[in-house]
Design an enzyme around this catalytic site. Structure first.
Site, PDB file in Angstrom:
ATOM      1  CB  ALA A  80     -13.671  25.543  43.264  1.00  8.26           C
ATOM      2  CG  MET A  81     -12.696  31.407  46.643  1.00  3.55           C
ATOM      3  SD  MET A  81     -11.194  31.873  45.770  1.00  3.55           S
ATOM      4  CE  MET A  81     -10.229  32.468  47.155  1.00  3.55           C
ATOM      5  CD  GLU A  82      -8.125  29.562  47.613  1.00  2.00           C
ATOM      6  OE1 GLU A  82      -7.188  30.378  47.611  1.00  2.00           O
ATOM      7  OE2 GLU A  82      -8.811  29.312  46.595  1.00  2.00           O
ATOM      8  CG  ASN A  83     -14.349  30.901  50.260  1.00  3.29           C
ATOM      9  OD1 ASN A  83     -13.715  31.878  49.903  1.00  3.29           O
ATOM     10  ND2 ASN A  83     -15.323  30.373  49.523  1.00  3.29           N
ATOM     11  CG  HIS A 143      -6.820  23.291  42.979  1.00  2.00           C
ATOM     12  ND1 HIS A 143      -5.840  23.531  42.032  1.00  2.00           N
ATOM     13  CD2 HIS A 143      -7.106  24.523  43.493  1.00  2.00           C
ATOM     14  CE1 HIS A 143      -5.552  24.816  41.993  1.00  2.00           C
ATOM     15  NE2 HIS A 143      -6.321  25.439  42.868  1.00  2.00           N
ATOM     16  CD  GLU A 144     -10.480  25.331  45.000  1.00  2.00           C
ATOM     17  OE1 GLU A 144     -10.147  26.235  45.803  1.00  2.00           O
ATOM     18  OE2 GLU A 144     -10.216  25.379  43.786  1.00  2.00           O
TER      19      GLU A 144
END
Length: 864
Positions: A280-283, A313-314
């Site tokens: 995943a990615m925290e944009n 986490h994100e």
């Protein structure tokens, strides 16, 4: 990749010279649906570029100086700097735009044709084979925003952004800010100052669901955060958005309770996207996840817990990383270690997954222990020279060891001091960039402790310590002295201060192995006496690091190890049991416990494991023990024992239970005998059933892969299965199974499609590699060791770094586990001392795993 790298020195020089006031980015994605007839999962037809126009306003501290902007694009149509038209052919070299004679205040306008990606980097374009729909999303970490728009691609040149997007009619578009469709253009609200790598665009005919999070803040203000969650239309029937929203709201409550800084980015969208390179990615405002977190079949609670952990986490990143960002990738841990720790902390504190620390101890730390014993290990605060280094530093040290160290920090300074330090850190550095010292200073304020020595020991040195109990009994049979011995590897000799709990265990009258004494103590130096346990009854098991407070390899005295060999299943506390399993696995990897003994322990006690995540981890470890660490002469026997044991547990498991599903999957992976394969075929055909076991589509593919690998499911059978599951997920499964078949022609075709061609997307490259190397096919794989060393340097030079990583890691000949392969690896390293450091690191890591496997095999053979 040549020309695309950025060094730390260049970034520091540019940050000293420039500051950015804002970006306006206009993207025209209407070309995305221009697919050719028949375009699908592995074709390269279709549109290749989209228009990107960027206006960036920035200041320069030295008027007249020169610098550069970043852009990776097939073509630049026009460049204007402060009203002067520049010749793209002169100022653009394919990855940088030369900017000369800068003014104090500057405006740069870049009109470019940027490329759609099929590697998961930049603007990824996916065509769903199920219905032909096109889906787009961006993924930039650590430095791929420059594939979508011109920018200054480094984390400490933050700025606000305004995006506008033209998209095909009927599409929905999302970005970091709130969007509105007017006159055919999606326009998005200006963001807060953020780094380039967390900007984001998602566009397509996504299925989406909305909700709202509401909370009253301490000052009486009512906070309303719009929520949405989205996925491909083909996955909509499986999308449990309600559970995603539940965890999201629980997490937002937890962080608002603990960080005293309201969520700063307005809305909270979560997109589950196809062919994603990461978890995943925290944009900020638009988090992206791999769509495999939408479960198409029955999974265990471990999968739901894993998804919840990633969601949290994100979410932690919204504060640790997005609001306050590291200055350069050296301090990547300031976001990833914190997010990993806070993900587990909030999982346990806010959701139904109250046993999350067991998973952390058993699964996340296993990743850290492996990474910390590789030759490429590094301190949590790393030395990151350039972007290639940064790409490889998203590793078990930065994530799991860093999180483990933070757990130790909480034990060291106290939870209240830790959280108060975090609150001050956010308020002091909001929308800014920080280094290690900025965090340590607030922790010193709140805890009253000198953080210098702690930081030096835990954050600025590498390697993992081992803690072993020494027990001396008196004439009365009680503990006369109990000490903890600390050891370190020769390569990393640092002995650290550990705050640990030491637990003493004995069997009760009913045979249960339970703790009867515990104390917390500070272990420092080579040997520490635990005075509080003197006089205790003689223990059958001493568990150093009980409750998993510190980061270390647990060792056992002889009595404790003998107890575990006979009574591991009687240990009633699930966290203690998980810690013992982890310690036994470390002993196996360190060639101190024969692989066949570890397999035997799993077969004897795995069926009594109550934590489903631990059970699934034991299955993976047992499989790895057999494939990598067992003596070759014992593999056939061990394989038969594993398959028989897995089938026995499958038949004994409660119908419809999670252990039944876990043992069914493990049985399929362990199948070796004709009777095993016959049962798999009968379960697929429905002529035989196991009470309570639902052989859904995902489980069908699990059963088909071993059949394919042993020549019992041919291309026709796999094509028929794809017809049953003609989806993107089905295509990935089919490609993996096709590559698994035991044929020299199949292996040659798989190798060529991955190494010699760019026809496959990143997801299908991964699937092909996963199927290519089968433990039962070592002879078929033998020709590829020499080929591997002949091609990897060219692959590294010519392919995107993400695909190069897949190839170099995934195709290393680890199954050809012989001294000859080790010698070939050493020969390549000796002949390529000037190869890119990141490439050498990957080969060195693979070499270390191979050498470790050979040591394990020697240990196992010695007991045979």
């Amino acid at each position: 990749m040549p020309g695309e790298n950025l060094t730390r020195d260049e970034a520091r020089e540019r940050a000293a010279l420039l500051s950015v006031d804002g970006y306006e980015v206009s993207l025209d994605l209407r070309t995305a649906t221009g697919a050719s007839a028949g375009e699908g999962g592995d074709g390269t037809e279709g549109p290749h570029t989209f228009r990107s126009v960027t206006t960036v306003r920035f200041r320069c501290t030295e008027p007249g100086a020169s610098s550069f902007a970043d852009l990776i694009a097939p073509a630049v149509t026009a460049v204007s700097l402060n009203g002067r038209d520049l010749d793209p052919g002169e100022v653009f070299d394919g990855s940088r735009l030369l900017l000369e004679d800068l003014a104090a205040d500057n405006e740069l306008i870049v009109d470019a044709q940027c490329a759609y990606s099929r590697t998961g980097e930049g603007m990824h374009r996916f065509v769903d084979p199920e219905d032909g729909e096109v889906y787009l999303y961006t993924q930039y970490e650590p430095a791929d925003a420059r594939r979508v728009y011109a920018n200054f691609e480094q984390p400490d040149l933050k700025a606000p952004y305004r995006f506008e997007v033209r998209a095909p009619e009927g599409w929905t578009v999302w970005s970091n800010g709130v969007g509105e469709l007017t006159d055919g253009v999606w326009r998005f609200a200006e963001t807060k100052p953020i780094s380039t790598y967390i900007t984001c665009v998602v566009a397509g005919p996504y299925h989406y669901v909305t909700d709202t999070y509401e909370r009253e803040l301490p000052d009486g203000t009512k906070l309303e955060i719009p929520l949405s969650a989205m996925c491909r239309k083909g996955l909509a029937p499986h999308f449990d958005a309600d559970d995603v929203f539940l965890v999201t709201k629980q997490g937002l409550d937890f962080f608002h309770d603990h960080v005293d800084y309201p969520y700063p980015f307005g809305k909270y969208d979560q997109a589950f996207v196809p062919e994603y390179n990461l978890g995943a990615m925290e944009n900020p405002g638009l988090v992206t996840f791999r769509e495999e977190f939408i479960f198409r079949g029955k999974v265990t609670q471990a999968s739901y817990e894993g998804r919840a952990n990633v969601i949290l986490h994100e979410m932690a990143h919204m504060w640790f990383g997005d609001l306050v960002t590291m200055e350069w990738w050296d301090d990547l841990w300031l976001k990833e270690s914190f997010a990993d720790f806070m993900g587990a902390f909030s999982l346990v504190g806010a959701t139904r997954f109250t046993d999350g620390w067991i998973t952390f101890a058993n699964r996340r730390k296993a990743w850290a222990y492996r990474a910390d014993q590789l030759p490429s290990t590094h301190p949590v605060t790393a030395d990151i020279r350039d972007l290639q280094d940064a790409k490889l530093n998203f590793d078990g040290i930065t994530y799991a060891k860093g999180a483990s160290v933070l757990k130790q920090l909480v034990a060291y300074v106290g939870q209240d001091a830790f959280l108060e330090g975090a609150r001050r850190y956010f308020k002091r550095h909001a929308y800014g960039n920080t280094r290690l010292g900025d965090l340590l200073s607030v922790l010193e304020e709140t805890s009253g402790r000198d953080m210098t020595a702690w930081s030096r020991a835990w954050l600025q040195t590498a390697g993992v310590n081992s803690l072993t109990p020494q027990v001396l009994l008196g004439a009365d049979g009680r503990v006369e002295e109990l000490a903890v011995v600390q050891e370190a590897a020769e390569s990393h000799p640092e002995l650290r201060p550990h705050r640990v709990a030491v637990g003493l265990y004995r069997r009760t009258s009913d045979g249960a192995l339970e703790r009867y004494a515990r104390t917390e103590t500070d272990v420092d130096g080579a040997r520490t006496v635990v005075a509080e346990l003197a006089g205790a009854e003689a223990p059958e098991l001493v568990l150093v690091n009980d409750d998993d407070l510190t980061y270390c390899k647990i060792r056992f005295d002889e009595t404790s190890l003998a107890t575990l060999r006979e009574h591991l299943g009687a240990l009633t506390d699930p966290l203690a049991r998980a810690l013992c399993w982890s310690a036994l696995w470390n002993l196996t990897r360190d060639a101190l416990l024969p692989a066949r003994e570890f397999v035997d322990l799993v077969l004897r006690f795995g069926g009594r494991e109550s934590d489903i995540g631990v059970l699934q981890m034991l299955h993976a470890w047992a499989e790895s023990a057999l494939v990598h660490y067992a003596a070759p002469a014992w593999r056939e026997t061990g394989g038969r024992l594993l398959a028989e044991g897995a089938r026995r547990e499958l038949e004994a498991a409660e119908p419809g239970s999670e252990p039944q599903l876990a043992w069914a999957r493990f049985f399929a992976r362990s199948a070796v005998a004709p009777g095993d394969f016959q049962l798999l075929q009968e379960l697929l055909s429905g002529t035989v059933t196991v009470d309570g076991l639902d052989v859904d589509q995902e489980l069908r593919w699990v059963f088909l892969e071993p059949l394919a690998a042993h020549g019992l499911a041919d291309e026709k059978a796999l094509a028929e299965e794809l017809a049953r599951d003609d989806t993107a997920s089905g295509k990935r499964h089919q490609v993996r199974c096709l590559a698994a078949r035991p044929s020299a022609e199949v292996k040659a075709r798989g190798w060529a499609r991955v190494v010699e061609s760019e026809e496959l997307s990143n997801a299908l490259v991964e699937a092909t590699i996963a199927g290519f190397a089968q433990p039962s096919q070592r002879e078929l794989l033998a020709p590829y060791a020499e080929k591997y060393f002949a091609v990897i340097e060219r692959v590294w030079e010519e392919r995107s770094i993400q695909i190069a990583l897949h190839v170099v890691r995934g195709l290393f000949p680890e199954l050809l586990d012989s001294p000859e392969t080790l010698a070939a690896t050493d020969a390549w390293l000796a002949a390529h001392e000037d190869a890119p450091p990141a490439l050498r690191r990957l080969v060195l890591e693979a070499r270390d795993d191979l050498a470790r496997a050979l040591r394990g095999q020697a240990c196992d053979a010695a007991t045979g």
